[in-house]
Design a protein around this motif. Sequence first.
Motif, mmCIF file in Angstrom:
data_model
loop_
_atom_site.group_PDB
_atom_site.id
_atom_site.type_symbol
_atom_site.label_atom_id
_atom_site.label_comp_id
_atom_site.label_asym_id
_atom_site.label_seq_id
_atom_site.Cartn_x
_atom_site.Cartn_y
_atom_site.Cartn_z
ATOM 1 N N PRO A 1 -18.202 -125.166 -32.230
ATOM 2 C CA PRO A 1 -17.072 -126.086 -32.042
ATOM 3 C C PRO A 1 -15.723 -125.430 -32.326
ATOM 4 N N ARG A 2 -14.680 -126.008 -31.746
ATOM 5 C CA ARG A 2 -13.311 -125.638 -32.114
ATOM 6 C C ARG A 2 -13.054 -126.265 -33.478
ATOM 7 N N ILE A 3 -12.560 -125.470 -34.424
ATOM 8 C CA ILE A 3 -12.409 -125.905 -35.810
ATOM 9 C C ILE A 3 -10.947 -126.144 -36.155
ATOM 10 N N THR A 4 -10.692 -127.296 -36.774
ATOM 11 C CA THR A 4 -9.439 -127.569 -37.458
ATOM 12 C C THR A 4 -9.834 -127.917 -38.885
ATOM 13 N N ALA A 5 -9.120 -127.356 -39.852
ATOM 14 C CA ALA A 5 -9.456 -127.630 -41.250
ATOM 15 C C ALA A 5 -8.185 -127.944 -42.029
ATOM 16 N N VAL A 6 -8.301 -128.946 -42.905
ATOM 17 C CA VAL A 6 -7.153 -129.397 -43.694
ATOM 18 C C VAL A 6 -7.586 -129.578 -45.141
ATOM 19 N N VAL B 1 -6.307 -122.367 -43.330
ATOM 20 C CA VAL B 1 -6.553 -123.802 -43.462
ATOM 21 C C VAL B 1 -5.219 -124.501 -43.760
ATOM 22 N N HIS B 2 -4.936 -125.550 -43.006
ATOM 23 C CA HIS B 2 -3.706 -126.318 -43.206
ATOM 24 C C HIS B 2 -3.730 -127.003 -44.569
ATOM 25 N N ARG B 3 -2.578 -127.073 -45.212
ATOM 26 C CA ARG B 3 -2.433 -127.810 -46.469
ATOM 27 C C ARG B 3 -1.629 -129.069 -46.174
ATOM 28 N N CYS B 4 -2.067 -130.180 -46.747
ATOM 29 C CA CYS B 4 -1.385 -131.456 -46.508
ATOM 30 C C CYS B 4 -1.278 -132.214 -47.832
ATOM 31 N N PHE C 1 -12.460 -130.576 -40.369
ATOM 32 C CA PHE C 1 -12.946 -130.546 -41.742
ATOM 33 C C PHE C 1 -11.814 -131.004 -42.654
ATOM 34 N N VAL C 2 -12.095 -132.010 -43.473
ATOM 35 C CA VAL C 2 -11.116 -132.535 -44.425
ATOM 36 C C VAL C 2 -11.675 -132.304 -45.826
ATOM 37 N N GLY C 3 -10.999 -131.455 -46.595
ATOM 38 C CA GLY C 3 -11.438 -131.142 -47.943
ATOM 39 C C GLY C 3 -10.355 -131.459 -48.954
ATOM 40 N N GLY C 4 -10.719 -131.331 -50.211
ATOM 41 C CA GLY C 4 -9.767 -131.547 -51.292
ATOM 42 C C GLY C 4 -10.454 -132.136 -52.505
ATOM 43 N N ARG C 5 -9.780 -132.037 -53.615
ATOM 44 C CA ARG C 5 -10.314 -132.540 -54.879
ATOM 45 C C ARG C 5 -10.513 -134.048 -54.824
#
Length: 171
Positions: free
Chosen positions: A96-101, A145-148, A7-11
């Motif tokens: 599913p295995r979840i990765t979120a950023v 959730v990872h921050r990038c 999952f890729v989120g952000g403004r």
Amino acid sequence: MKSEVLFVGGRSGVGKSSVAFELHAQLTALKVKHCVIEGDNLDLAFPQPWEHNLAERNLAAIWANYRALGYRRMIYTNTVSVRFTQELAAAMGDSPRITAVLLTADDETASARLLRRTQGSDLREHLDRNNAAARELELLTPRWVHRCPTDNRVVQDIAADLLRLTGWATN
């Protein structure tokens, strides 16, 4: 093989779509089977159908088609996806295995990027809403959730960081 989702989120203006397209290019070069779904398109309608969980229902239908073809990895972009990972993963129906950023950028960077692509009389209102959305995302996105940060970075490097987080390049 168990399904996996990034999952890729952000403004607006942090580079969600650009990063997803670059991840697609890098995974394609590695011959890693995957799909990319732009979540904004799953419930873009008027009147807004959010109370009907249309995004989740459409994701379930699309993912079922991908699964039937043997896909097990999905990149999913949407502004707030990182706040609703459990609901979206449940819609996939296969745990599913979840990765979120959460992609981030300061107000100046995000505004400059939006100015390059946004036109119209409501630009100032859009920029103000976007700045407020960034603060809300930071406040309400779970700590796991990872921050990038994407400020002053090229999309290839950001995508490579996310690829490392998923581990998809090695298996």
